[in-house]
Motif scaffolding. Structure first.
Motif: not given
Length: 692
Positions: A80-86
């Motif tokens: 989720m953190q990765e998707r949010m960073r993207e």
């Protein structure tokens, strides 16, 4: 300009500094007004030479995290953190593209427009939220006092900047959307497509009917197809990686520590009279429920522990089940509507009487009863049922939910006994009845997820860090992985590919692969359920896949082309010598019918997914017959037998459709506009460099 200067006069009331500080400032922070002001920062990206500061990106990322946590609560997992960073990265890039367009088009906002957003008839929502009184009306005296307070000058200027930015973006959006036109023909066509149906008769021949041995595919045919369709074989840069992973599952030590924490709470849990509050105060991962549950509604281990002695007031556990550790208080019991059992079985499948199988199962029973073998072990070795891997464990089930013969054997046997061999419609069973119960239980369930400790996570991550270090030193990734008892997988990934086979989505790995060279090693990347480190073994540059690589893929396409040509020519010759009614006889097939066709019909019997069929039917008048149509899967001739006419379009329906189409096109044009800007822009993504 004079009016805005008046607002900035140095008189005011100190009280409204507090209002500004604790009201508007918080709102502006949520809206990213204070980002990257006069603070040194590296650039997260460059858009046509214009920098986007890392601090601006971090502020946007912080907003997204805060909103997510407010909406859903809880922590964000690594993916989720990765998707949010993207998402945050895309937002700041999109915003930069918008700003550049506004500059090029000369879109600006005057002071009088900002004044209107504050003091006008329709003030901006931020003004209404902060300065509305108990009646919902804006208190303009309070607003004036704050605007004139010298100690609030910087905050007021930031508010003005925010309002100016909002108005400017609104103008840009209006300009983009002003290009949208919904014509009367658009409305009529939409209405017609949604409300028209048709029926048809058709004759078809599938290409697959042509035998494979009746066609010849030469290398010349294959190479000709390859050259004529070369763009179909274009590929992005392809990276071959080998990778190793470590799991993020809890260890035995983690589980033991969680169980120990629960054990310390046994005394307090037993004496408390506020069970629901006790669960909240002790951060239970399972919510309190006053419902009565039967054993089939619990994990087998938990149910076994409860029903060993379902006495109200008894504390059960800690017991593990369903990915959690449980400490359970039995609050109450009552009679269940039926009886329940927990049993295991060994199944030898057969659909008929078989004395040999029965004797085999009897021999297995003899081994278990003599103590030379365990029931679970024999089930794993001999059972044909999917429960074999669980030692034949069927869990808890209600009376009447199993095959008659099986259920009768279970619910008439004594708990702990072996039953069988017995025969059911599935085959021969040997059954072990573990226990039975006839009560429903009300319980308070203090449960903690079996999550890995920070120490465990650090160890798992460190193991891959060691692998990366030693593999770079020795130059042999597989050998070092084997030394650390880690398995290695290999996969090919195209740059820009959203998901990596065997790994899943990872923007960190995707960014690494975009610039990776042969021999490069990734950082250890944390995913939802594992850590991963990747080693690049080969990089194939962007270009066309060679003929040798795609030859097997081309062959069926060329064969289909040849079959299509044979079928179409055959049907055209037959149709030239007959009419629609006699065409089936000439082709050795039948006339098919299809009713209730609409523009959204996807598949047609005998044709499969065939868009040309629907288009052809609606393009014909009633009674009209098409020529031979070359479809995707078959050639066909179709005759439209009936077309419905939708009722007259009312004004109310017309306006509704207009609003629908307008909404769709506004959303589409905003997306298309940004996509076009990105396509034309030169965007330099610096995220990988900043992470090094």
């Amino acid at each position: 300009m004079g009016a805005m200067n008046t607002l900035r006069q140095n008189t005011g009331v100190i009280l409204w500094i507090l209002v500004l500080s604790f009201g508007i400032i918080w709102t502006l922070q949520d809206s990213d007004v204070f980002s990257a002001m006069n603070q040194p920062s590296r650039n997260i990206a460059m858009v046509d030479g214009s920098p986007i500061q890392q601090q601006e990106y971090q502020q946007t990322l912080k907003q997204l995290r805060t909103r997510f946590q407010k909406k859903l609560g809880g922590n964000l997992n690594s993916q989720m953190q990765e998707r949010m960073r993207e998402q945050a990265y895309n937002r700041v890039v999109n915003q930069k593209l918008r700003e550049q367009q506004m500059e090029q088009l000369g879109i600006s906002v005057t002071d009088s427009e900002v004044e209107a957003m504050v003091f006008g008839e329709t003030p901006h929502p931020i003004i209404r939220r902060q300065f509305a009184d108990s009646t919902g009306q804006i208190n303009y005296q309070l607003l004036q006092n704050m605007a004139q307070n010298p100690q609030a000058r910087s905050q007021w200027l930031q508010l003005e900047q925010y309002l100016r930015q909002q108005r400017r973006q609104q103008k840009m959006s209006s300009l983009v959307q002003s290009t949208i036109q919904i014509s009367e023909n658009d409305i009529k066509d939409y209405y017609r497509r949604q409300n028209t149906s048709a029926s048809a008769r058709y004759v078809s021949l599938r290409y697959a009917q042509v035998p494979d041995d009746s066609i010849s595919v030469t290398e010349s045919d294959l190479r000709s197809y390859y050259e004529n369709n070369k763009e179909d074989f274009k590929r992005e840069k392809t990276v071959t990686i080998e990778y190793a992973t470590t799991t993020k599952e809890a260890t035995a030590e983690d589980s033991s520590a969680i169980a120990s924490d629960l054990s310390e709470l046994r005394g307090d849990f037993k004496t408390t009279e506020q069970d629901s509050l006790f669960l909240v105060n002790n951060a239970s991962d399972s919510d309190f429920s006053s419902a009565y549950q039967t054993p089939d509604q619990m994990s087998a281990r938990v149910a076994d522990s409860i029903y060993a002695n379902p006495e109200p007031g008894r504390i059960v556990g800690p017991v593990f089940g369903g990915g959690q550790a449980h400490l359970i208080k039995i609050r109450d019991t009552r009679a269940a509507e039926t009886e329940y059992a927990h049993a295991r079985h060994i199944l030898l499948k057969t659909d008929q009487a078989n004395s040999e199988m029965r004797n085999r199962l009897q021999a297995i029973r003899d081994s278990i009863e003599s103590g030379t073998a365990s029931f679970a072990g024999m089930a794993r070795k001999y059972s044909d049922d999917q429960s074999a891997s669980q030692g034949g464990d069927l869990g808890w089930f209600a009376q009447g939910s199993m095959a008659d013969a099986f259920g009768e054997a279970v619910f008439t046997a004594e708990p702990g006994s072996l039953v069988g061999p017995i025969r059911s419609e599935f085959g021969y069973h040997l059954i072990k009845v573990e226990t039975r119960a006839s009560k429903a239980v009300q319980r308070a369930n203090l449960a903690y997820n079996l999550s890995p400790s920070q120490s465990t996570l650090a160890d798992q991550e460190s193991q891959l860090g060691d692998l990366a270090y030693y593999a770079e030193e020795s130059g042999n990734f597989r050998e070092e992985a084997q030394r650390l008892d880690l398995s290695v997988q290999q996969v090919q990934v195209e740059t820009g590919q959203s998901s990596i086979p065997g790994i899943g989505q990872s923007s960190a790995l995707s960014q690494f692969l975009e610039t990776a060279s042969t021999g490069n090693m990734s950082e250890v990347v944390e995913l939802n359920d594992k850590f991963v480190v990747a080693h690049v073994t080969n990089v194939t540059p962007e270009g066309y896949r060679p003929f040798s690589e795609v030859e097997s893929q081309i062959r069926p396409q060329v064969a289909l082309q040849k079959k299509r040509k044979i079928v179409v020519q055959r049907m055209e010759r037959a149709f030239a010598q007959s009419d629609f009614e006699s065409l089936p006889e000439a082709l050795g097939t039948d006339i098919r019918t299809q009713s209730d066709l609409s523009f959204s019909t996807n598949t047609v019997p005998g044709l499969g997914r065939e868009p040309k069929f629907v288009g052809t039917v609606f393009g014909l008048d009633e009674g009209q017959t098409s020529g031979v149509v070359e479809g995707s899967n078959a050639a066909f001739v179709v005759q439209t037998t009936q077309k419905s006419t939708p009722p007259p379009l009312t004004e109310q329906r017309r306006q509704k459709i207009r609003r629908q189409l307008l909404k769709q096109r506004r959303k589409q044009i905003a997306s298309d506009w940004l996509a076009a800007l990105k396509e034309e822009a030169t965007i330099q993504d610096n995220r990988s460099a900043l992470q090094q």
